[in-house]
Design an enzyme around this catalytic site. Structure first.
Site, short mmCIF file in Angstrom:
data_model
loop_
_atom_site.label_atom_id
_atom_site.label_comp_id
_atom_site.label_asym_id
_atom_site.label_seq_id
_atom_site.Cartn_x
_atom_site.Cartn_y
_atom_site.Cartn_z
N CYS A 118 -11.31 -16.31 14.88
CA CYS A 118 -10.73 -17.08 13.79
C CYS A 118 -11.26 -16.59 12.45
O CYS A 118 -12.34 -16.02 12.36
CB CYS A 118 -10.99 -18.57 13.92
SG CYS A 118 -10.38 -19.32 15.43
N ARG A 158 -11.12 -9.87 13.13
CA ARG A 158 -11.82 -10.88 13.93
C ARG A 158 -11.03 -11.27 15.18
O ARG A 158 -11.57 -11.87 16.09
CB ARG A 158 -12.10 -12.13 13.09
CG ARG A 158 -13.04 -11.85 11.92
CD ARG A 158 -13.22 -13.10 11.07
NE ARG A 158 -14.00 -14.11 11.74
CZ ARG A 158 -15.33 -14.18 11.77
NH1 ARG A 158 -16.03 -13.24 11.17
NH2 ARG A 158 -15.95 -15.15 12.39
N TRP A 197 -7.60 -18.11 16.72
CA TRP A 197 -7.73 -17.55 18.06
C TRP A 197 -7.72 -18.74 19.01
O TRP A 197 -8.64 -19.55 19.00
CB TRP A 197 -9.03 -16.77 18.17
CG TRP A 197 -9.15 -15.91 19.39
CD1 TRP A 197 -8.68 -14.64 19.56
CD2 TRP A 197 -9.83 -16.24 20.61
NE1 TRP A 197 -9.01 -14.17 20.81
CE2 TRP A 197 -9.71 -15.13 21.48
CE3 TRP A 197 -10.50 -17.37 21.08
CZ2 TRP A 197 -10.25 -15.11 22.76
CZ3 TRP A 197 -11.04 -17.37 22.35
CH2 TRP A 197 -10.92 -16.24 23.18
N ASN A 244 -13.06 -23.24 12.40
CA ASN A 244 -13.44 -22.29 13.44
C ASN A 244 -14.41 -22.99 14.38
O ASN A 244 -15.26 -23.77 13.94
CB ASN A 244 -14.15 -21.06 12.85
CG ASN A 244 -13.22 -20.21 12.03
OD1 ASN A 244 -12.02 -20.42 12.00
ND2 ASN A 244 -13.78 -19.23 11.34
N GLY A 245 -14.33 -22.67 15.67
CA GLY A 245 -15.27 -23.26 16.62
C GLY A 245 -14.58 -24.20 17.58
O GLY A 245 -13.35 -24.25 17.68
N GLU A 295 -19.37 2.00 28.95
CA GLU A 295 -18.83 1.85 27.60
C GLU A 295 -17.49 2.56 27.45
O GLU A 295 -16.55 2.05 26.83
CB GLU A 295 -19.84 2.37 26.58
CG GLU A 295 -19.36 2.39 25.13
CD GLU A 295 -19.02 1.03 24.57
OE1 GLU A 295 -18.42 0.98 23.48
OE2 GLU A 295 -19.34 0.00 25.21
N LYS A 319 -13.95 0.74 26.46
CA LYS A 319 -13.11 1.14 25.33
C LYS A 319 -11.65 1.32 25.77
O LYS A 319 -10.73 0.89 25.08
CB LYS A 319 -13.61 2.45 24.72
CG LYS A 319 -14.84 2.34 23.87
CD LYS A 319 -14.53 1.58 22.59
CE LYS A 319 -15.73 0.78 22.12
NZ LYS A 319 -16.12 -0.35 22.93
N GLU A 372 -10.11 -2.10 26.47
CA GLU A 372 -9.94 -2.93 25.28
C GLU A 372 -8.69 -2.58 24.49
O GLU A 372 -7.97 -3.47 24.04
CB GLU A 372 -11.15 -2.77 24.35
CG GLU A 372 -12.39 -3.51 24.80
CD GLU A 372 -13.53 -3.30 23.83
OE1 GLU A 372 -14.19 -4.31 23.47
OE2 GLU A 372 -13.79 -2.15 23.41
N HIS A 399 -19.78 4.43 47.71
CA HIS A 399 -20.02 3.10 48.28
C HIS A 399 -18.87 2.15 47.96
O HIS A 399 -19.07 0.94 47.86
CB HIS A 399 -21.34 2.53 47.75
CG HIS A 399 -22.54 3.30 48.21
ND1 HIS A 399 -23.07 3.18 49.47
CD2 HIS A 399 -23.28 4.25 47.57
CE1 HIS A 399 -24.10 4.00 49.58
NE2 HIS A 399 -24.25 4.66 48.45
N LYS A 408 -13.41 -9.79 17.14
CA LYS A 408 -14.55 -8.97 16.76
C LYS A 408 -15.85 -9.76 16.86
O LYS A 408 -16.85 -9.28 17.36
CB LYS A 408 -14.35 -8.45 15.34
CG LYS A 408 -15.44 -7.51 14.85
CD LYS A 408 -15.42 -6.21 15.62
CE LYS A 408 -16.40 -5.20 15.05
NZ LYS A 408 -16.45 -4.01 15.92
#
Length: 615
Positions: A2, A27, A75, A101-102, A488, A492, A495, A511, A610
């Site tokens: 948000c 964000r 969001w 926000n929250g 990582e 990426k 995402e 395995h 973000k």
């Protein structure tokens, strides 16, 4: 998560708010809204979609004049992404307007109580409940807006950054914070409100960051009036001079922020060790470590807590600390750490890593560790952020603003800071020979130049991306220091391209994951010369025998892997411990180009934010 933008002053609020919301798009959000007050009437526009959609709707449906306004990017948490659930929200009377926000965790019980008292609700949000609670308190107690906000917030459980105004008091905005970040920009007879400083940086360099459980009353022509929400004690604004500049938050000719930030890594790494690494003198100088050296040297163990990409940087640091400084390290997901009743003692050092410095799960882990008596050290990128304030000491990464949601330069600069700390402790403990210590210093100093060279692989990576852009799955393998890089790299790709990808230690392939390998499966293998090279070559042969497509990241001049792999991307040679700073570069580029070719929103991937300021 948000984004909040607000303005009160002598300018037209609308262009300030729209541009500010565009600056906060990094964000992550699914809907947007704006409200403007022209002195008589409140005008509201909100919509599911992007800020550009909001701009189109607002300019077609409402007057865009007015010197007071609030804007928001949402969001979704409570209620699906749609126009009605978007912020801002009105109270039932239409007098109060709020952005938030929250999460208000006890909103449902408050909502049911308000419904019994005659309140109605249009949206599914906790935010509409909060604004009506504030109105209820204001009317019932006969108090001004600021006091009503304070009383109401003492009745809620959860996290919030809010801005609220009353159309009957058009020269005032009330703001408050718990958990979610909130900054107030101070101009000449004007104030700006935002989730971070980027929306108002061209107007003022002076800002106040609210602390948790603080509120502020912002009035035209008067100084900020601040109070503690819990006990009504006076709080005093700490006005900071911002170091951010406008050029850093613009694309600078690049197609996307992510690509710009990938290419900024040589400078970002150099800026991170500048003044700290004096290779010619054999010195690592870090104030946060120097002033707390005994805490680190006497620690039974180091606990690293982080989320996402920062957690991967922590995994690299585990190898570095244990190898160089011989200190036991545990790396924990911050989101799990506080919920498993961890054993923490006064002999532990906890290192919290976060790009934004606002990650809610990491902040919760910090608070728990402090309660248990551990020494807490922060590594983050944003000056004045919550983690920077909550920790006992810390180190900034100096990466500069990172706007792309998929983190790139934050990862490499975090590893740089953590390597400096490990080298400092190793020197103090004598766990490295002098020759090895000086070799590491020289190698680290040379990394920016080597990253520049690694970036020269971009045209080759783009070519490889064209081959695999339509893949449904991808496997990433690495060993030792480069196992976290495999994780990582897979993150990426997930995402920003939405291709399913998994990272594994190369030896674990047989395995389980080996069952997935066929001629349709691209496998990215990190196979640098130093660090289990022969073992990784054996893993590559296993993949080849099952007809998997091999994309290998190798050291310059490698011939063995070149004969086995379908594609080879070379990086300069460096020490094994520093290789993640180079091997991650082509993986960032690979995910970027594949995402672009698939038509994905590279800088703002779906469903992601973000700065994750809720648990």
């Amino acid at each position: 998560m948000c984004g909040i933008v607000g303005y009160i002053g002598h300018r037209d609020a609308y262009p300030v708010i729209i541009k500010g919301l565009q600056r906060l798009e990094y964000r992550g959000y699914d809907s947007a809204g704006v409200t403007l007050f022209d002195g008589k009437n409140i005008h509201l526009a909100k919509t599911k979609g992007k800020v550009e959609d909001l701009k189109t709707k607002a300019e077609a449906t409402i007057p865009t004049n007015g010197k007071l306004g609030l804007g928001h990017t949402r969001w979704a948490t409570h209620g699906v992404p749609n126009d009605v659930n978007s912020h801002p929200h009105y109270s039932n009377s239409g007098d109060l307007v709020i952005i938030h926000n929250g999460i208000i965790e006890n909103y449902e019980s408050i909502k049911q109580a308000l419904i019994k008292r005659g309140y109605t609700f249009e949206s599914d949000t906790d935010t509409e409940v909060l604004v009506n609670l504030i109105e209820e308190v204001k009317n019932k107690e006969g108090v001004k807006l600021g006091k009503a906000v304070q009383i109401a917030l003492n009745q809620v459980v959860g996290a919030y950054a809010i801005a609220v105004f009353d159309k009957n008091k058009p020269d005032e905005i009330v703001v408050a914070k718990l958990g979610s970040p909130l900054a107030i920009g101070i101009g000449e007879n004007e104030y700006f409100i935002a989730s971070d400083a980027s929306p108002f940086i061209e107007f003022t360099n002076n800002a106040v960051y609210l602390e948790d459980e603080e509120m502020a009353i912002i009035r035209i022509g008067k100084e900020i009036k601040m109070r503690k929400i819990k006990d009504d004690a006076i709080a005093y604004p700490n006005i900071l001079e911002l170091q951010l500049n406008l050029e850093e938050i613009e694309k600078g000719g690049y197609d996307h922020f992510m690509l710009k930030e990938i290419y900024e890594q040589p400078k970002a790494i150099q800026d991170t060790y500048r003044g700290r690494l004096l290779a010619d003198k054999g010195i690592v100088k870090m104030a946060g470590i120097d002033q707390n050296l005994e805490k680190f040297l006497n620690a039974n163990r180091i606990i690293i807590v982080a989320c996402g990409t920062s957690w991967h940087a922590g995994l690299v640091a585990e190898y570095i600390f244990e190898d160089m400084a011989r200190i036991p390290v545990e790396v924990e997901y911050a989101s799990e750490f506080r919920y498993r009743n961890p054993v923490i003692t006064e002999k532990d050092v906890l290192i919290a890593i976060s790009q934004s410095g606002e990650t809610a799960d990491t902040l919760a882990a910090i608070k728990l560790a402090k309660e248990k008596g551990a020494f807490v050290f922060g590594v983050c990128n944003v000056v004045g952020s919550s983690i920077a304030r909550e920790t006992h000491a810390g180190a900034y990464t100096h990466a500069g603003p990172e706007i792309g949601v998929a983190s790139t330069k934050a990862f490499t600069t975090q590893i740089t800071v953590l390597t400096l700390i490990a080298l400092k402790l190793a020197q103090e403990k004598g766990t490295l020979s002098q020759s090895k210590y000086h070799e590491y210093l020289a190698e680290l100093e040379a990394v920016p130049t080597k990253v520049e060279k690694a970036l020269l692989s971009n045209p080759l990576v783009e070519e490889i991306s064209e081959t695999y852009k339509d893949s449904a799955n991808c496997l990433y393998l690495g060993r030792g220091y480069n196992f976290p890089v495999a994780l990582e790299g897979a993150l990426k790709l997930k995402e920003i391209s939405y291709i399913h990808a998994e990272g594994y230690p190369a030896a674990e392939m047989k395995h389980g994951p080996i069952a997935l390998i066929d001629e349709q499966m691209p496998v990215v293998v990190i196979a640098t010369k130093k660090g289990h090279y022969e073992k990784v070559v054996s893993n590559i042969q296993e993949i080849k025998s099952r007809k998997g497509k091999i994309i290998a990241i190798v050291t310059e001049g490698d011939q063995t892997v070149k004969e086995l792999a379908d594609h080879v991307i070379e990086v300069p040679e460096t020490s094994e411990s520093l290789s993640p700073l180079l091997t991650t570069i082509p993986l960032q580029l690979l995910s970027y180009h594949i995402a672009v070719m698939r038509g994905c929103n590279v800088d703002q991937p779906r469903n992601l934010a973000k700065s994750v300021t809720v648990e």
